[in-house]
Design a protein around this motif. Structure first.
Motif, PDB file in Angstrom:
ATOM      1  N   ASP A 638       0.844  -1.189   0.000  1.00 15.49           N
ATOM      2  CA  ASP A 638       0.000   0.000   0.000  1.00 15.49           C
ATOM      3  C   ASP A 638       0.889   1.252   0.000  1.00 15.49           C
ATOM      4  OD1 ASP A 638      -1.557   2.248   0.931  1.00 15.49           O
ATOM      5  OD2 ASP A 638      -3.106   0.827   1.553  1.00 15.49           O
ATOM      6  N   CYS A 639       0.850   2.008  -1.090  1.00 12.26           N
ATOM      7  CA  CYS A 639       1.756   3.153  -1.238  1.00 12.26           C
ATOM      8  C   CYS A 639       1.571   4.185  -0.135  1.00 12.26           C
ATOM      9  CB  CYS A 639       1.539   3.815  -2.606  1.00 12.26           C
ATOM     10  SG  CYS A 639       2.048   2.783  -3.990  1.00 12.26           S
ATOM     11  N   ASN A 640       0.334   4.447   0.243  1.00 17.54           N
ATOM     12  CA  ASN A 640       0.094   5.436   1.285  1.00 17.54           C
ATOM     13  C   ASN A 640       0.626   4.980   2.636  1.00 17.54           C
ATOM     14  OD1 ASN A 640      -0.999   7.419  -0.290  1.00 17.54           O
ATOM     15  ND2 ASN A 640      -3.132   6.959   0.210  1.00 17.54           N
ATOM     16  N   LYS A 641       0.541   3.688   2.907  1.00 20.09           N
ATOM     17  CA  LYS A 641       1.071   3.182   4.180  1.00 20.09           C
ATOM     18  C   LYS A 641       2.604   3.204   4.171  1.00 20.09           C
ATOM     19  CE  LYS A 641      -2.959   0.348   5.331  1.00 20.09           C
ATOM     20  NZ  LYS A 641      -3.443   1.314   6.337  1.00 20.09           N
ATOM     21  N   VAL A 642       3.200   2.927   3.019  1.00 21.69           N
ATOM     22  CA  VAL A 642       4.662   3.044   2.906  1.00 21.69           C
ATOM     23  C   VAL A 642       5.078   4.487   3.182  1.00 21.69           C
ATOM     24  CG1 VAL A 642       6.623   2.941   1.312  1.00 21.69           C
ATOM     25  CG2 VAL A 642       4.927   1.104   1.326  1.00 21.69           C
ATOM     26  N   CYS A 680       8.183  -2.807   5.330  1.00 17.55           N
ATOM     27  CA  CYS A 680       8.897  -2.047   4.307  1.00 17.55           C
ATOM     28  C   CYS A 680      10.242  -1.641   4.903  1.00 17.55           C
ATOM     29  CB  CYS A 680       8.100  -0.817   3.877  1.00 17.55           C
ATOM     30  SG  CYS A 680       7.780   0.359   5.212  1.00 17.55           S
ATOM     31  N   GLU A 681      11.009  -0.880   4.164  1.00 15.06           N
ATOM     32  CA  GLU A 681      12.339  -0.492   4.639  1.00 15.06           C
ATOM     33  C   GLU A 681      12.277   0.259   5.958  1.00 15.06           C
ATOM     34  OE1 GLU A 681      15.899   2.329   2.946  1.00 15.06           O
ATOM     35  OE2 GLU A 681      14.901   1.002   1.525  1.00 15.06           O
ATOM     36  N   ASP A 682      11.281   1.124   6.111  1.00 14.44           N
ATOM     37  CA  ASP A 682      11.171   1.889   7.348  1.00 14.44           C
ATOM     38  C   ASP A 682      10.723   1.038   8.524  1.00 14.44           C
ATOM     39  OD1 ASP A 682      11.738   4.863   6.877  1.00 14.44           O
ATOM     40  OD2 ASP A 682      10.477   4.358   5.172  1.00 14.44           O
TER      41      ASP A 682
END
Length: 986
Positions: A638-642, A680-682
């Protein structure tokens, strides 16, 4: 013969083995600067030196760093060609060669093999891949793997890679003469790299977090020591084009004032009347008195500059003003020479020579001049049909120009014999004709390079031609052409950022924006977003960036972007801008961004008890098998969650700067999101922050350590070395040392420092350095060794993060000023063995760097306390407490322990500082004063400290047992129970 007797070049061989040698040759155009160095370089090559050379250009703005990279590219092209076999040096070629071969060809092949092996040992595959993008011929001497598109590159990484490459090439047997010509035209990015190369002694850093790369790096790190760096830098520049405000002048002043750089300045002013008279007498075979009048006229017309003299004499012979006859020898028309127009430039002489050429040859040279003073023949191959059937034969023009001495061929390059010839040639084109020619050349390059899928390789050359045409509607009126030019500038800007060349990227972005239509946000929306985003990122990241212009571009995107996802990258930059001056506003805008992403965080009602409760809840919720699934879950798609995870990572850092517990609460939200939707990376940093919060807020060392191990497992999945500084600093600095041998945390912290330098991560370079030095001291590292490490680290921080080539004003690094200076002072006192006697004559008591303003530790303590820098205050306090105790200055030791209790132990900070050594000295000092005064309050304080140490010792006997026994012995000794005291002491 003359150059062999020149003391300048005869003395170079004696410099082998010394470091940071710089020679700067200055003079006007035509003074002979380049010829002098090239002749010397050729002679040194015969003596076994490596001669690297490159030249900057007044016209063309090539691919970032390509000028300096060309010096290495040319070297590898020549060293990879084996004269015996006529083939490149593959490993099969030098299997039969002895490392001690005597022939030149065998030595060349053997040297290539050694260089290839050392490069593979000193650099990771990723590092070699990055270098090979700039130095294609590197692939001829070393195996270079395909480079992943996800590799992150920044200026510090490029400095490290080029510095390491230079170190690998140099040795005592093969020193390097590195000649950088025409530095008056150097670009800021290349100048910054040159500064780093001159400083030398780059750390050998793995550019991968893989165990194999780190292992290789460790094995080879000591193969090239500072003493093995044998590089002589020689630069040339026109002193009449470099004023005090020129970037080069500022750098040269830094070199001149740097005690570690031995700098020599050579100024060339041209022939005197005596030297010219002697030369003419010998050349014309006439008595000195006979040629005196001719020498005086030539000096008057040329100011004695060698190039001007040569061209003027050639012009005289061509006009029959200087003639030779067998009967009378040489004669000249003094009256005609005397009335020749005096010129300040030799360009007029060259222009006269050019006008004598056939028209098609002149046009061919004019085409060459559009590409600068030198051009790759591969680029020329794309423009042979620049004007269709009316195109001139460029190859034939080059052939004639070589015969005339106007241009030279070298390997794959065609170069004008002097940049003044190039200038005279391009000046011979009228303004309107030049725009037309540039357009034809750009069109031919785009068409022919695209046909063979090589447009990307000539992109910067194309864009340079385009931007010289100009964005005015008079110069470029076609909407289709303007859109194409904007698109190509966008691609060039994006590519420049990956180098990174932020100043160049900003220029490409701004030029691209200038080509956009007035209705850009309606008709060219996607292209506009890309160009404005590049402009914002590059203006923000560049030292030359204009903040007012930056905010203008940011506001334009905020006004016209269709949705928040299109402006997210711009919004992140804006938040970083705010964080520099208004941290509270940056936090506010970060929270607003989370709300717009659909992931709101309501922190207004969160107090310490709420944060603590959330930590306990998540600890229980994600314990056991659920925790193990954290690293095995799916990737977050999910782009927004990333994007939300990226914002929350920044928020944790901002709250950490405010010493707020809210960062621990946010880490809980990051863990929950990663568990529910994927990682994700974060997520890696979120997990590290969660592990640290379990220790610093809950005091749960066991669970924090378990989460730390989970974090490392997840980090391996991403295999990104850029994560090392933040993750290692967080875990090895705050979590693992409670359970693992404290000495085992030093190497990971050192690796965090090394990678921080390589990636330009200033925040965690400072954090890891602070923890590493304090921990090394507490681990009992040799004082002299540690003092040397502090000096080296301070200088590296100054070199990497304290230099601004555009400013002569020293940059005072907070790390050097507030952390390393006090530590150095304490170590210096310990090394001298005395804190009261003044230093002996010639001995420095203060930090030996010119960046330090405060050298008294008491002053630094007061300032850090006043400004709320509690982390720094704690570090200095711990160091001063240890020093006072070691010297048995017990009054000061008590004062420092009192300060610790007041500001950290009894104060409601809600965060557990690394208090092991403060509590250890608290116990020892108070038991001492109990024995001295008999006051019960001292015994109570000592016993409270003892109880705390007993709790900690349950986690690690290695770290705490000896300290605990010593404190217990002091307690028994204070209570006069000498038998128990003796047992504990034993």
């Amino acid at each position: 013969a003359t150059i062999r007797d020149d003391p300048i070049f005869n003395g170079l061989s004696g410099l082998v083995g010394k470091r940071k040698e710089v020679i700067m040759v200055s003079g006007h155009s035509g003074a002979g600067k380049s010829r002098l160095v090239r002749l010397g370089g050729k002679l040194l090559e015969e003596r076994g030196w490596i001669f690297l050379r490159c030249k900057f250009d007044r016209v063309v703005h090539p691919e970032p760093l390509s000028i300096l990279a060309y010096a290495f590219d040319e070297y590898f092209l020549s060293s990879a060609s084996c004269p015996v076999h006529g083939m490149k040096n593959t490993r099969d070629t030098y299997d039969h060669l002895s490392p001690h071969s005597s022939s030149d060809s065998e030595c060349t092949c053997s040297r290539s093999q050694v260089i290839g092996e050392r490069l593979e040992g000193m650099m990771s595959p990723e590092g070699l891949g990055i270098l090979a993008k700039h130095i294609p011929s590197l692939r001829l001497v070393v195996n270079v793997p395909a480079l992943s598109d996800t590799i992150e590159v920044n200026e510090a990484i490029m400095h490290t890679l080029f510095g390491t490459l230079l170190q690998v090439l140099s040795s005592k047997r093969t020193p390097i003469l590195f000649f950088i010509d025409d530095l008056q035209w150097v670009d800021p990015l290349s100048l910054a790299l040159l500064m780093e190369l001159v400083k030398g002694a780059r750390p050998f850093l793995p550019l991968s977090s893989t165990a194999e790369a780190e292992s290789n790096c460790k094995q080879n790190r000591n193969q090239v020591s500072e003493e093995d760096i044998n590089v002589m830098f020689v630069g040339s520049y026109r002193d009449n084009e470099v004023d005090d405000d020129h970037l080069l002048a500022k750098v040269l002043r830094k070199f001149q004032s740097d005690s570690s750089i031995n700098m020599t300045n050579i100024s060339l002013s041209g022939f005197t009347i005596e030297t010219l008279n002697t030369m003419l007498s010998e050349s014309l075979r006439m008595p000195v008195r006979r040629v005196r009048s001719l020498s005086e006229m030539i000096i008057q017309k040329t100011d004695g500059r060698p190039l001007h003299v040569i061209e003027f004499i050639q012009a005289l012979t061509m006009d029959n003003l200087l003639m030779h006859s067998f009967a009378r020898g040489w004669k000249w028309d003094a009256d005609s020479i005397d009335i020749c127009q005096i010129t300040d430039s030799v360009a007029e002489l060259f222009a006269f020579k050019l006008r004598r050429l056939p028209q098609d040859i002149l046009v061919g040279l004019q085409i060459l001049s559009c590409f600068g003073s030198q051009i790759d023949q591969h680029i020329l191959s794309f423009v042979m049909d620049y004007d269709g059937e009316d195109s001139v034969d460029i190859t034939a023009a080059i052939h004639v120009a070589v015969i005339e001495g106007l241009v030279e061929r070298a390997a794959h390059l065609v170069s004008f014999a002097h940049d003044m010839i190039q200038k005279a040639t391009i000046d011979s084109i009228g303004d309107d004709a030049l725009v037309s020619l540039l357009r034809k050349l750009a069109a031919a390059l785009i068409k022919n390079a695209s046909a063979v899928n090589e447009l990307d390789s000539v992109l910067f050359v194309v864009v340079d031609l385009i931007n010289r045409i100009g964005s005015s509607h008079d110069a470029t009126s076609s909407p289709k052409e303007r859109a194409l030019f904007a698109e190509l500038n966008s691609r060039a800007g994006s590519k420049a950022i990956t180098v990174p060349d932020f100043a160049g990227a900003a220029k490409y972005a701004e030029n691209g924006i200038a080509f956009l239509s007035d209705s850009r946000w309606e008709t060219q929306y996607d292209l506009s977003i890309r160009l404005y985003e590049t402009a914002v990122l590059s203006h923000f990241s560049s030292l030359e960036g204009n903040r007012d212009h930056l905010m203008k571009r940011i506001n334009a995107v905020f006004e016209h972007a269709k949705d928040f996802s299109d402006q997210f990258g711009i919004h992140c930059v804006w938040i970083k801008v705010l964080s520099m001056t208004d941290l509270s506003r940056a936090i506010e805008e970060s929270l607003n961004a989370l709300e717009r992403l659909g992931e709101p965080l309501n922190l207004e009602s969160i107090d310490f008890n709420n944060a603590r409760g959330e930590l306990m809840k998540r600890k229980e919720q994600f314990s056991g098998e659920r925790k193990k699934k954290f690293s095995s879950s799916n990737r977050l798609l999910d782009c927004n969650k990333v994007r939300a995870m990226k914002i929350m990572s920044s928020l944790i850092m901002y709250y950490h700067l405010q010493k707020s517990f809210l960062g621990s609460y946010i880490s809980c939200q990051m863990i929950e999101m990663s568990m529910d939707y994927g990682h994700c990376e974060d997520s890696v940093f979120g997990a590290a922050a969660f592990a640290a919060a379990l220790v610093t807020v809950l005091g749960d060392i066991d669970e924090g350590s378990d989460w730390g191990r989970t974090t490392l497992s997840l980090m391996k999945m991403y295999d990104k070395e850029i994560l090392i500084p933040s993750i290692y600093g967080t875990l090895y600095g705050n979590v693992f040392f409670w359970k693992e041998p404290i000495q085992s945390t030093l190497e990971p912290l050192a690796q965090g420092i090394r990678v921080s330098f390589a990636t330009g991560n200033v925040d965690f370079a400072m954090a890891n350095t602070i923890i590493y030095i304090a921990r090394s001291f507490n681990c009992g590292k040799n004082i002299s060794v540690l003092t040397g490490e502090v000096e080296v680290l301070a200088r590296q921080h100054g070199n990497h993060f304290g230099n601004d080539a555009s400013s002569d004003t020293p940059v005072y690094s907070p790390l050097v000023q507030f952390y390393l200076t006090p530590v150095y002072n304490a170590l210096h006192d310990l090394e001298r063995g005395d804190t009261k006697d003044p230093p002996s004559e010639g001995e420095e008591a203060s930090f030996p760097l010119d960046k330090v303003r405060l050298v008294n530790n008491d002053d630094v303590l007061k300032l850090t306390l006043k400004t709320g820098q509690l982390g720094c205050f704690h570090t200095i306090l711990t160091c001063e407490t240890a020093k006072a105790f070691i010297f048995r200055d017990m009054d000061n030791a008590l004062k420092f322990t009192d300060m610790y209790l007041e500001h950290f132990w009894t104060k409601d900070l809600h965060l557990l500082y690394t208090a092991i050594y403060n509590i250890f000295y608290e116990a020892l000092v108070n038991f001492h004063f109990m024995r001295q005064t008999g006051e019960e309050r001292y015994q109570l304080r000592g016993e409270n400290a003892l109880m705390q140490m007993k709790k900690w010792s349950t986690h690690s006997d290695w770290n705490f047992k000896n300290k605990l026994l010593l404190v217990e012995a002091e307690l028994h000794y204070t209570q006069k129970d000498f038998d128990k005291a003796a047992i504990c002491y034993e």
